[in-house]
Design a protein around this motif. Structure first.
Motif, short mmCIF file in Angstrom:
data_model
loop_
_atom_site.label_atom_id
_atom_site.label_comp_id
_atom_site.label_asym_id
_atom_site.label_seq_id
_atom_site.Cartn_x
_atom_site.Cartn_y
_atom_site.Cartn_z
N LEU A 58 0.93 -1.20 0.05
CA LEU A 58 0.04 -0.11 0.06
C LEU A 58 0.85 0.96 -0.12
CD1 LEU A 58 -2.56 1.47 0.30
CD2 LEU A 58 -2.54 1.24 2.61
N VAL A 59 0.64 2.02 -1.12
CA VAL A 59 1.36 3.32 -1.28
C VAL A 59 0.61 4.50 -0.95
CG1 VAL A 59 2.94 4.71 -2.71
CG2 VAL A 59 2.82 2.23 -2.74
N VAL A 60 0.81 5.36 0.27
CA VAL A 60 0.03 6.41 0.47
C VAL A 60 0.77 7.64 -0.16
CG1 VAL A 60 -1.09 7.96 2.11
CG2 VAL A 60 -0.87 5.35 2.46
N ASN A 61 0.29 8.29 -1.15
CA ASN A 61 0.71 9.23 -1.91
C ASN A 61 0.15 10.63 -1.39
OD1 ASN A 61 2.78 10.60 -3.68
ND2 ASN A 61 1.12 10.76 -5.30
N ARG A 62 1.09 11.73 -1.67
CA ARG A 62 0.61 13.24 -1.34
C ARG A 62 0.65 13.33 0.24
NH1 ARG A 62 -3.77 13.34 -5.82
NH2 ARG A 62 -2.60 13.74 -7.54
N ARG A 63 1.57 12.54 0.73
CA ARG A 63 1.84 12.57 2.39
C ARG A 63 2.05 14.25 2.59
NH1 ARG A 63 8.05 10.33 3.36
NH2 ARG A 63 9.08 12.18 2.72
N ASP A 64 2.61 15.18 1.89
CA ASP A 64 3.01 16.38 2.30
C ASP A 64 1.63 17.12 2.15
OD1 ASP A 64 2.83 15.63 -0.56
OD2 ASP A 64 3.46 17.89 -1.22
N MET A 65 0.43 16.69 1.82
CA MET A 65 -0.57 17.46 1.59
C MET A 65 -1.63 17.31 2.86
SD MET A 65 -1.50 17.50 -2.63
CE MET A 65 -2.56 18.97 -2.21
N LEU A 129 -1.35 0.57 -9.34
CA LEU A 129 -2.71 0.35 -9.61
C LEU A 129 -3.49 1.34 -8.72
CD1 LEU A 129 -5.10 -1.07 -11.01
CD2 LEU A 129 -4.91 -2.73 -9.44
N GLY A 130 -4.38 2.06 -9.10
CA GLY A 130 -5.16 3.17 -8.48
C GLY A 130 -6.10 3.84 -9.19
N PHE A 131 -6.71 4.67 -8.36
CA PHE A 131 -7.93 5.58 -9.34
C PHE A 131 -7.01 6.43 -10.02
CE2 PHE A 131 -10.69 4.54 -5.90
CZ PHE A 131 -12.07 4.20 -6.55
N PRO A 132 -7.96 7.16 -11.09
CA PRO A 132 -6.94 8.35 -11.81
C PRO A 132 -6.44 9.47 -10.83
CG PRO A 132 -9.04 7.61 -12.84
CD PRO A 132 -9.07 7.08 -11.64
N ASN A 133 -5.28 10.02 -11.25
CA ASN A 133 -4.72 11.14 -10.63
C ASN A 133 -4.55 11.23 -9.43
OD1 ASN A 133 -3.95 13.89 -11.20
ND2 ASN A 133 -5.81 14.54 -10.04
N VAL A 134 -4.06 9.76 -8.69
CA VAL A 134 -3.59 9.82 -7.49
C VAL A 134 -1.94 9.82 -7.23
CG1 VAL A 134 -5.60 8.31 -6.46
CG2 VAL A 134 -3.64 7.04 -7.54
N GLY A 135 -1.38 9.91 -8.47
CA GLY A 135 -0.01 10.23 -8.48
C GLY A 135 1.03 9.15 -8.99
N LYS A 136 0.37 8.00 -9.54
CA LYS A 136 1.07 7.02 -10.04
C LYS A 136 2.35 7.21 -10.97
CE LYS A 136 -2.51 4.92 -11.90
NZ LYS A 136 -3.31 6.06 -11.48
N VAL A 149 7.60 8.38 -17.85
CA VAL A 149 6.04 8.45 -18.17
C VAL A 149 5.59 9.75 -18.04
CG1 VAL A 149 5.81 6.10 -17.60
CG2 VAL A 149 5.44 7.56 -15.99
N ALA A 150 4.63 10.10 -19.02
CA ALA A 150 4.00 11.38 -18.76
C ALA A 150 3.40 11.60 -17.36
CB ALA A 150 3.05 11.55 -19.81
N SER A 151 3.48 12.54 -16.86
CA SER A 151 2.81 12.80 -15.44
C SER A 151 2.44 14.33 -15.25
CB SER A 151 3.99 12.53 -14.27
OG SER A 151 3.32 13.01 -13.20
N GLU A 152 1.15 14.51 -15.10
CA GLU A 152 0.48 16.12 -15.04
C GLU A 152 -0.58 15.85 -13.54
OE1 GLU A 152 -0.91 17.81 -18.33
OE2 GLU A 152 0.66 16.88 -19.73
#
Length: 291
Positions: A58-65, A129-136, A149-152
């Protein structure tokens, strides 16, 4: 206020899921990426069915937010659940070394089993794997150390599956964000819409922004470092009460968007999504007494 209905288009969902299913047998490990601001709402409800017994991280992204106090609550909650997620900041690079180590460790276990069967070691094949726009994609670029890879910061940038080699230890598969055909929990769907984590969703920005305002008006530590009513007043230079979201949007629109509440709703959502309102966790767990 009536809560908006969040919907999306099942044809796009079905195509992405078919792509994914064709690749799942080829991967050894699944890296499940979720959004720290809405940690439970952004855990994909179809993951168990898709992945089966494959090992997962499990990867929890955007910890800074999210505030440090919210992260502390989540860490205690995960300890109670027997999980040990990796906390990352895909944009800034925080946690990328820990994620790489977790992936390599999983690969070491895989290759130990291969050697016992007389097979040669090989790189671990990991799927993000995850929802769109979670920062993969941002996480993959941090792991690889280049723009592979493209990232925005918007949903739908990744359109197809793409393998990325990380040295000789890991092969990463970047997959498009995949939505379930439907979400039974509309509260979770609203949180995903607020954070822009649902890609091809169909929703009206104004009622979604009003739901966000209701959240912001009622949040207290550990969701936020300090109550946000004063911050909203100073940032937008208005005294309207965000607990009356329809009125707040109209007053803010009169001052900032020539009276257009639709534009003001998009501005408020954009400010939240970009972190301009500060560190905010829209979900924080209820800890059991021993936590």
């Amino acid at each position: 206020m009536v809560s908006p209905s969040i919907q999306w288009y099942p044809g796009h969902v079905a195509r992405a899921e078919r792509q994914l299913r064709r690749q799942l047998d080829r991967v050894d490990l699944v890296l499940e990426v979720c959004d720290a601001r809405i940690l439970l709402a952004s855990r994909h409800p179809s993951l168990e069915r898709w992945v089966g017994n494959k090992p997962r991280v499990l990867v929890v992204n955007r910890r800074d937010m999210v505030p440090a106090a919210a992260r502390s609550c989540w860490r205690r909650w995960f300890q109670q659940q027997g999980e040990d997620p990796v906390w990352c900041d895909g944009r800034g690079g925080g946690g990328s070394k820990a994620l790489l180590l977790a992936t390599v460790d999983a690969g070491a276990a895989l290759n130990a089993r291969r050697q016992r069967r007389g097979l040669r070691p090989r790189p671990v094949r990991a799927l993000m794997l995850g929802f769109p726009n979670v920062g993969k994609s941002a996480l993959i670029n941090r792991l690889v150390g280049r723009r592979a890879v493209a990232s925005e910061r918007r949903a739908g940038v990744t359109r197809s599956l793409q393998w990325v080699r990380m040295g000789g230890q890991v092969d990463l598969l970047d997959a498009p964000g995949i939505l379930p055909p439907r979400l039974q929990d509309q509260r979770a769907a609203l949180l995903l819409a607020i954070c822009d984590d649902i890609g091809q969703a169909a929703y009206d920005h104004e009622p979604v922004a009003q739901v966000l305002l209701q959240h912001l008006a009622n949040l207290a530590p550990p969701h936020v470092d300090q109550p946000l009513t004063g911050l909203l007043a100073s940032r937008y230079d208005i005294t309207a009460d965000p607990r009356l979201p329809h009125r707040w949007l109209q007053v803010a629109a009169d001052g900032h968007t020539s009276g257009c509440t639709a534009r003001m709703a998009r501005r408020l959502l954009d400010d939240f999504r970009k972190g301009h309102l500060g560190a905010i966790a829209l979900q924080v767990p209820q800890l059991s007494p021993q936590g």
